[in-house]
Write an enzyme that holds these catalytic residues in place. Structure first.
Site, short mmCIF file in Angstrom:
data_model
loop_
_atom_site.label_atom_id
_atom_site.label_comp_id
_atom_site.label_asym_id
_atom_site.label_seq_id
_atom_site.Cartn_x
_atom_site.Cartn_y
_atom_site.Cartn_z
N CYS A 110 -14.88 -70.33 17.12
CA CYS A 110 -13.59 -69.62 17.10
C CYS A 110 -13.10 -69.43 15.67
O CYS A 110 -12.48 -70.33 15.11
CB CYS A 110 -12.57 -70.37 17.93
SG CYS A 110 -13.07 -70.60 19.65
N GLN A 141 -20.33 -62.31 32.54
CA GLN A 141 -19.24 -62.33 31.57
C GLN A 141 -18.57 -63.71 31.58
O GLN A 141 -18.32 -64.28 32.64
CB GLN A 141 -18.20 -61.26 31.91
CG GLN A 141 -18.73 -59.84 31.83
CD GLN A 141 -18.95 -59.35 30.40
OE1 GLN A 141 -18.73 -60.08 29.45
NE2 GLN A 141 -19.41 -58.11 30.28
N ASP A 179 -37.08 -50.44 31.90
CA ASP A 179 -36.80 -50.67 30.49
C ASP A 179 -35.96 -49.49 30.01
O ASP A 179 -36.47 -48.38 29.83
CB ASP A 179 -38.11 -50.76 29.71
CG ASP A 179 -37.88 -50.97 28.21
OD1 ASP A 179 -36.70 -50.97 27.78
OD2 ASP A 179 -38.87 -51.13 27.48
N CYS A 212 -19.78 -54.45 23.85
CA CYS A 212 -19.49 -55.71 23.18
C CYS A 212 -19.74 -55.59 21.67
O CYS A 212 -19.70 -56.59 20.96
CB CYS A 212 -20.31 -56.85 23.76
SG CYS A 212 -22.09 -56.60 23.66
#
EC number: 2.1.1.190
Length: 455
Positions: A92, A288, A365, A411
């Protein structure tokens, strides 16, 4: 006379004298930006508006990197870090910044990156959605703890890796991990240190699911019977679903004990769509980590796509059906495609378990030639949730798919910005863009963008 090689000093990484610099902004990785003699200077741990004493650790022609020595003048957004392991653990890295200020920074950085790195014009404020936010602490339902056996002390360390290092930082708690999982860390470390084969233990993966807490312990050799009994007793005491994973990736369930002759392990699961969908997954497969944010993210994706009965919706990088299954509740035909075979099989089983016969799943793929894939063809809407590398190769097939709407979940804002250029060049416009604050207290930026075809 013999000559011996002597390495020349690397001037680009020599420490400088201490300097006082004023910080003007943060980059998208959370480092402060300052200027010095025409160079951009990146400084982790500082905030905009601050003056700091720093020291260069690396210098290049156009930029430099510096380490923070001390804060001379602090920002109003600076707070005392909550975690005792801050700046040791590599996790963090924005705990020194007020949570609301973190979110403002991430939203701004996201919009700026898409504007600068894609061919998009400036993003109008009216298409910037409210950020998806949740709890700032104890939000993680999953974590992987590293282990390190010290031969000198004969002790096993359990913790997280330090920033930019292989060093293990032993931890007693983790304030971003769910409270029930954080409370397991100290007793689990003590328990593992009682094992005879503790030197052969690998990482530990902890997961909080709707059907209880799970722990997967990686082992490099078969454990003695006494260690199995000790681990089973610990799991029973803490009501922990405990599994062992060998070097081949095979899982063995230690607790709860399986009925005689039954080799199927109990899978963790979570619910979506107001409990209407149950999504099971194998420990080790991707899900997630922030359950509440994931639920809100799925809800927003469905709202933006607005699926209608009779439509054909394609979900690329579908995992175990995180988006596909709730979309299928809307009576549309949903096709999910994923590159990990085991996750495809689990997605198929999840569709069966939820009695959703309008959701089908395929393995492919998605970075390869897709021209022979039977599922590739005209669709009404497209959802993408790729890994950090993005979906550039998959988007080369847009002309064959021709979706009216595309929801891109990302992301990595850099790969999102690059892929946005492909969509914009193919006749799409950005209709909505918003932050998904999946990882509070860190610099990580997740986002969701809605593209609509210009007609």
């Amino acid at each position: 006379m013999a000559q011996f090689f002597q390495a020349k000093p690397n001037k680009s990484k020599q420490l400088s004298a201490k300097l006082s610099l004023s910080v003007t902004q943060l980059d998208h990785l959370g480092a402060g930006i300052a200027q010095h003699q025409g160079k951009i200077v990146f400084i982790p741990g500082v905030l905009p508006g601050e003056t700091a004493t720093v020291q260069f650790v690396e210098q290049k022609k156009s930029y430099a990197k510096a380490k923070l020595i001390s804060i001379e003048s602090a920002s109003a957004n600076r707070i005392k870090p909550h975690c005792p392991h801050y700046q040791q653990c590599g996790g963090c890295d924005l705990q020194h910044m007020d949570t609301n200020a973190q979110r403002d920074h991430k939203q701004t950085a996201l919009v700026d990156l898409i504007s600068k790195l894609s061919s998009a014009k400036a993003i109008d404020a009216d298409i910037v959605a409210d950020p998806i936010v949740g709890e700032a602490w104890h939000y993680r339902r999953r974590a992987r703890l590293a282990t390190l056996f010290d031969k000198n002390t004969q002790r096993l360390q359990l913790g997280f890796r330090a920033g930019n290092s292989n060093k293990i930082v032993s931890i007693q708690q983790c304030p971003v991990l769910s409270e029930s999982l954080s409370a397991l860390i100290t007793p689990l470390a003590a328990n593992l240190n009682q094992l005879k084969a503790k030197a052969s233990l690998g990482h530990v993966e902890l997961t909080q699911a709707d059907n209880g807490n799970f722990a997967v312990l990686r082992v490099t050799k078969v454990l003695p019977a006494s260690d199995i009994r000790w681990l089973t007793g610990f799991a029973e005491k803490h009501q922990l679903n405990l599994l062992l994973q060998n070097d081949a990736g095979q899982l063995t369930q230690l607790f709860p004990l399986l009925p005689t002759g039954d080799e199927a392990i109990a899978l963790p699961y979570y619910h979506l769509a107001q409990e209407a969908v149950r999504c099971s997954f194998t420990p080790g497969n991707f899900v997630q980590v922030n359950g509440a944010i994931n639920q809100a993210m799925v809800d927003q994706a469905i709202e933006w796509l607005d699926p209608q009965p009779g439509e054909r919706i394609l979900d690329l990088f579908c995992g175990v059906g995180n988006f596909s299954l709730p979309l299928a509740l809307k009576a549309a035909e949903v096709i999910g495609v994923e590159g990990v075979p085991e996750m495809v099989q689990q997605a198929k089983q999840n569709a069966v378990d939820n009695q959703l016969d309008n959701a089908t799943f395929y393995h492919a793929d998605l970075s390869a030639d897709l021209s022979t894939q039977t599922w590739l063809g005209k669709i009404d809407k497209l959802l993408l949730d790729p890994a950090r590398a993005g979906a550039f190769e998959s988007l080369q097939w847009l002309q064959k798919m021709q979706p009216k709407k595309v929801v891109y979940v990302s992301c990595n804002p850099a790969s999102l910005a690059r892929d946005s250029s492909v969509l914009l060049a193919s006749g799409y416009r950005i209709a909505q863009v918003g932050l998904v604050d999946m990882f509070p207290q860190t610099h990580h930026i997740e986002a969701m963008v809605l593209f609509e075809l210009n007609i």
